[in-house]
Enzyme design. Sequence first.
Site, mmCIF file in Angstrom:
data_model
loop_
_atom_site.group_PDB
_atom_site.id
_atom_site.type_symbol
_atom_site.label_atom_id
_atom_site.label_comp_id
_atom_site.label_asym_id
_atom_site.label_seq_id
_atom_site.Cartn_x
_atom_site.Cartn_y
_atom_site.Cartn_z
ATOM 1 C CB SER A 133 12.038 38.724 65.819
ATOM 2 O OG SER A 133 10.328 38.863 66.358
ATOM 3 C CG ASN B 76 8.818 42.361 61.137
ATOM 4 O OD1 ASN B 76 8.984 41.798 59.616
ATOM 5 N ND2 ASN B 76 7.703 40.813 61.382
ATOM 6 N N GLY C 36 16.356 28.836 57.987
ATOM 7 C CA GLY C 36 17.622 27.600 58.200
ATOM 8 C C GLY C 36 18.236 27.320 57.840
ATOM 9 C CB CYS D 134 4.544 44.533 58.016
ATOM 10 S SG CYS D 134 5.374 43.291 59.064
ATOM 11 C CG ASN E 243 11.946 38.660 58.584
ATOM 12 O OD1 ASN E 243 10.907 37.495 58.463
ATOM 13 N ND2 ASN E 243 11.346 40.026 59.065
ATOM 14 N N GLY F 264 20.183 33.908 60.055
ATOM 15 C CA GLY F 264 20.377 32.886 58.453
ATOM 16 C C GLY F 264 19.946 31.871 58.037
ATOM 17 C CE LYS G 198 4.757 35.008 70.177
ATOM 18 N NZ LYS G 198 4.353 34.095 69.194
ATOM 19 N N GLY H 38 17.454 31.703 64.328
ATOM 20 C CA GLY H 38 15.907 31.914 66.068
ATOM 21 C C GLY H 38 15.523 29.934 64.553
#
Length: 308
Positions: A21, A127, A217, A130, A192, A247, A45, A269
């Site tokens: 995402s 997700n 990354g 938040c 995440n 990840g 997204k 990602g």
Amino acid sequence: MPDLSVNLAGIGLRNPLIAASGTSGYVDELADVLDPRALGAIVTKSITREPREGHPPWRMIDVPQGMLNAVGLANVGLDRFLAEKLPAAAGLDTIVVGSIAGDTVDDYVAVAAAFDAADGLPLVELNVSCPNTDDGQVFGEDRESLRRLLAEVRPALANTKMLVKLSPNVSDIVAMAKTAIDAGADGLTLINTVSAMAIDVETRATRLSRGVGGLSGPAVHSIAVRMVHEVYRHVAAEAGVPIIGLGGVMTWSDAAELILAGATAVGMGTALLIDPRSPIKVRNGLRQWVQRQGCSSVGELVGRVADA
Ligand SMILES: Cc1cc2nc3c(=O)[nH]c(=O)nc-3n(C[C@H](O)[C@H](O)[C@H](O)COP(=O)(O)O)c2cc1C
């Protein structure tokens, strides 16, 4: 040639690779540069009930071995997503996963119900990184907030599988995974981004406009491997709940590590932002690895790390 197809919560994927995402737009952008059949699925997204501008620049920067972002969930909002973006995405020959974000439980429920009613989204991913504007807690960093969120969202997803994307910014990832599974998650996505910060030493200002952002990354890869392993070992394997591990996957061996740790599928990602065609090499490398391991399908290697 070994079989790379996998079953993710009852949905068949042609291979285990999933575009993460926030790194492939609303799906059709990625399809401009990569044949979507190179991937098992593409996650949109994160979509919120209302459109969002996101945070001001700088909101994406390079750091050693990775990047920091504080994009702030910039997106077109639910109505435009359903009217314009989903029809284009649903026309592609791949599985599309709808990502949901929000400020309140009601926000998530509204987007979940709309995704459930829409054609072309067999899976959704929550997700939960938040903050809840009602109590200030990040949903995915507090067990009780996560439990309350999922208790409301689960019934809104009558036709759609629910993936819960966990935050690594917790001391006990297994407890969060257990909470999600007990609340009816059909799959877990982890991880995440990792909360992080960078400073310009000449101006003394933080390099991201927001100060803190999310690290992704190669810098986060070993954290992801450890978390996938712990969640698989302590809760997901026994519950029969699949994991999407992600990840810092840049190469086939990064993906293979996550599979051995317990991931049924593997997200990419940051790698897509560097080279959107990198999944082709990762897929081909995985296939050769499965063959070298003497297996006929990638599924045989899930969770098969040797005991320490
Ligand atoms: C620029 C950028 C935007 C992102 N936006 C989202 C998002 O909207 N929703 C979400 O769940 N994750 C988002 N992520 C997190 C990624 O999906 C992924 O979990 C994380 O980057 C770790 O994977 P990677 O190291 O392969 O990038 C974003 C990551 C980046 C780099």
